[in-house]
Design a protein around this motif. Sequence first.
Motif, PDB file in Angstrom:
ATOM      1  N   ALA A 273       0.916  -1.095  -0.004  1.00 28.62           N
ATOM      2  CA  ALA A 273      -0.168  -0.161  -0.128  1.00 28.62           C
ATOM      3  C   ALA A 273       0.815   1.299   0.048  1.00 28.62           C
ATOM      4  O   ALA A 273       2.000   1.056   0.739  1.00 28.62           O
ATOM      5  N   THR A 274       0.274   2.188  -0.655  1.00 33.88           N
ATOM      6  CA  THR A 274       0.787   3.511  -0.560  1.00 33.88           C
ATOM      7  C   THR A 274      -0.062   4.597  -0.263  1.00 33.88           C
ATOM      8  O   THR A 274      -1.124   4.508  -0.779  1.00 33.88           O
ATOM      9  N   VAL A 275       0.243   5.493   0.809  1.00 31.85           N
ATOM     10  CA  VAL A 275      -0.479   6.616   0.849  1.00 31.85           C
ATOM     11  C   VAL A 275       0.363   8.036   0.514  1.00 31.85           C
ATOM     12  O   VAL A 275       1.409   8.275   0.670  1.00 31.85           O
ATOM     13  N   ILE A 276      -0.748   8.584  -0.372  1.00 29.08           N
ATOM     14  CA  ILE A 276      -0.254   9.897  -1.017  1.00 29.08           C
ATOM     15  C   ILE A 276      -0.852  10.915  -0.333  1.00 29.08           C
ATOM     16  O   ILE A 276      -2.119  11.083  -0.405  1.00 29.08           O
ATOM     17  N   ALA A 277      -0.200  12.011   0.363  1.00 28.57           N
ATOM     18  CA  ALA A 277      -0.520  12.737   0.948  1.00 28.57           C
ATOM     19  C   ALA A 277      -0.296  14.315   0.528  1.00 28.57           C
ATOM     20  O   ALA A 277       0.824  14.495   0.031  1.00 28.57           O
ATOM     21  N   SER A 278      -1.210  15.198   0.641  1.00 25.44           N
ATOM     22  CA  SER A 278      -0.979  16.540   0.518  1.00 25.44           C
ATOM     23  C   SER A 278      -0.743  17.470   1.626  1.00 25.44           C
ATOM     24  O   SER A 278      -1.381  17.021   2.720  1.00 25.44           O
ATOM     25  N   THR A 279       0.068  18.314   1.567  1.00 20.16           N
ATOM     26  CA  THR A 279       0.379  19.231   2.812  1.00 20.16           C
ATOM     27  C   THR A 279      -0.566  20.023   3.277  1.00 20.16           C
ATOM     28  O   THR A 279      -0.662  20.537   4.411  1.00 20.16           O
ATOM     29  N   ASP A 280      -1.569  20.332   2.563  1.00 21.03           N
ATOM     30  CA  ASP A 280      -2.744  21.135   2.664  1.00 21.03           C
ATOM     31  C   ASP A 280      -4.118  20.718   2.484  1.00 21.03           C
ATOM     32  O   ASP A 280      -4.980  21.340   2.400  1.00 21.03           O
ATOM     33  N   ASP A 281      -4.042  19.254   2.829  1.00 20.91           N
ATOM     34  CA  ASP A 281      -5.591  18.672   2.806  1.00 20.91           C
ATOM     35  C   ASP A 281      -6.393  19.033   3.666  1.00 20.91           C
ATOM     36  O   ASP A 281      -6.227  18.818   4.925  1.00 20.91           O
TER      37      ASP A 281
ATOM     38  N   THR B  21       3.130  15.013  -1.675  1.00 23.94           N
ATOM     39  CA  THR B  21       3.002  15.805  -2.887  1.00 23.94           C
ATOM     40  C   THR B  21       3.348  16.980  -2.712  1.00 23.94           C
ATOM     41  O   THR B  21       3.661  17.648  -3.766  1.00 23.94           O
ATOM     42  N   GLY B  22       3.004  17.767  -1.699  1.00 21.44           N
ATOM     43  CA  GLY B  22       3.211  19.018  -1.595  1.00 21.44           C
ATOM     44  C   GLY B  22       1.923  19.655  -1.435  1.00 21.44           C
ATOM     45  O   GLY B  22       1.063  18.970  -0.846  1.00 21.44           O
ATOM     46  N   ALA B  23       1.577  20.861  -1.792  1.00 19.62           N
ATOM     47  CA  ALA B  23       0.324  21.548  -1.479  1.00 19.62           C
ATOM     48  C   ALA B  23      -0.636  21.151  -2.562  1.00 19.62           C
ATOM     49  O   ALA B  23      -0.514  22.082  -3.735  1.00 19.62           O
ATOM     50  N   CYS B  24      -1.642  20.375  -2.687  1.00 18.13           N
ATOM     51  CA  CYS B  24      -2.426  20.032  -3.577  1.00 18.13           C
ATOM     52  C   CYS B  24      -3.967  19.842  -3.246  1.00 18.13           C
ATOM     53  O   CYS B  24      -4.656  19.531  -3.992  1.00 18.13           O
ATOM     54  N   GLY B  25      -4.059  20.276  -1.993  1.00 16.99           N
ATOM     55  CA  GLY B  25      -5.375  20.216  -1.424  1.00 16.99           C
ATOM     56  C   GLY B  25      -5.863  18.770  -1.162  1.00 16.99           C
ATOM     57  O   GLY B  25      -4.770  17.911  -0.982  1.00 16.99           O
ATOM     58  N   HIS B  26      -6.928  18.710  -1.096  1.00 21.48           N
ATOM     59  CA  HIS B  26      -7.443  16.957  -1.187  1.00 21.48           C
ATOM     60  C   HIS B  26      -7.442  16.512  -2.560  1.00 21.48           C
ATOM     61  O   HIS B  26      -7.861  16.796  -3.354  1.00 21.48           O
TER      62      HIS B  26
END
Length: 104
Positions: free
Chosen positions: A7-15, A37-42
């Motif tokens: 499994a991989t969790v991909i996270a945004s810094t500003d979700d 990923t950086g700031a990508c929202g949800h």
Amino acid sequence: ARLPFPATVIASTDDPYASLARTGWLAQAWGAALVVTGACGHLNANAGLGDWPAGLACLQALACGELGGAASGSRGRSEAEWDAGQAARQDAIRRARQDTGDRS
């Protein structure tokens, strides 16, 4: 509980729905790799990421067994080796984003 599959969790810094700390905790609890990923929202269809080459790179790495936490083969590696591999994968994703002009 650890997931019985890679499994991989991909996270945004500003979700707005999950802090990076919470997302990181979940990834660790699940035995999943964490990609920030950086700031990508949800991260969903409404995020406006389009084809999102960095996301495709993560999916390809997961499918090839190069990304995915403990269930994908990190057992037997030292923590330092796993961390070095994670850093190399993050660099590959960054390069893919730069090569394609992806600003996510």
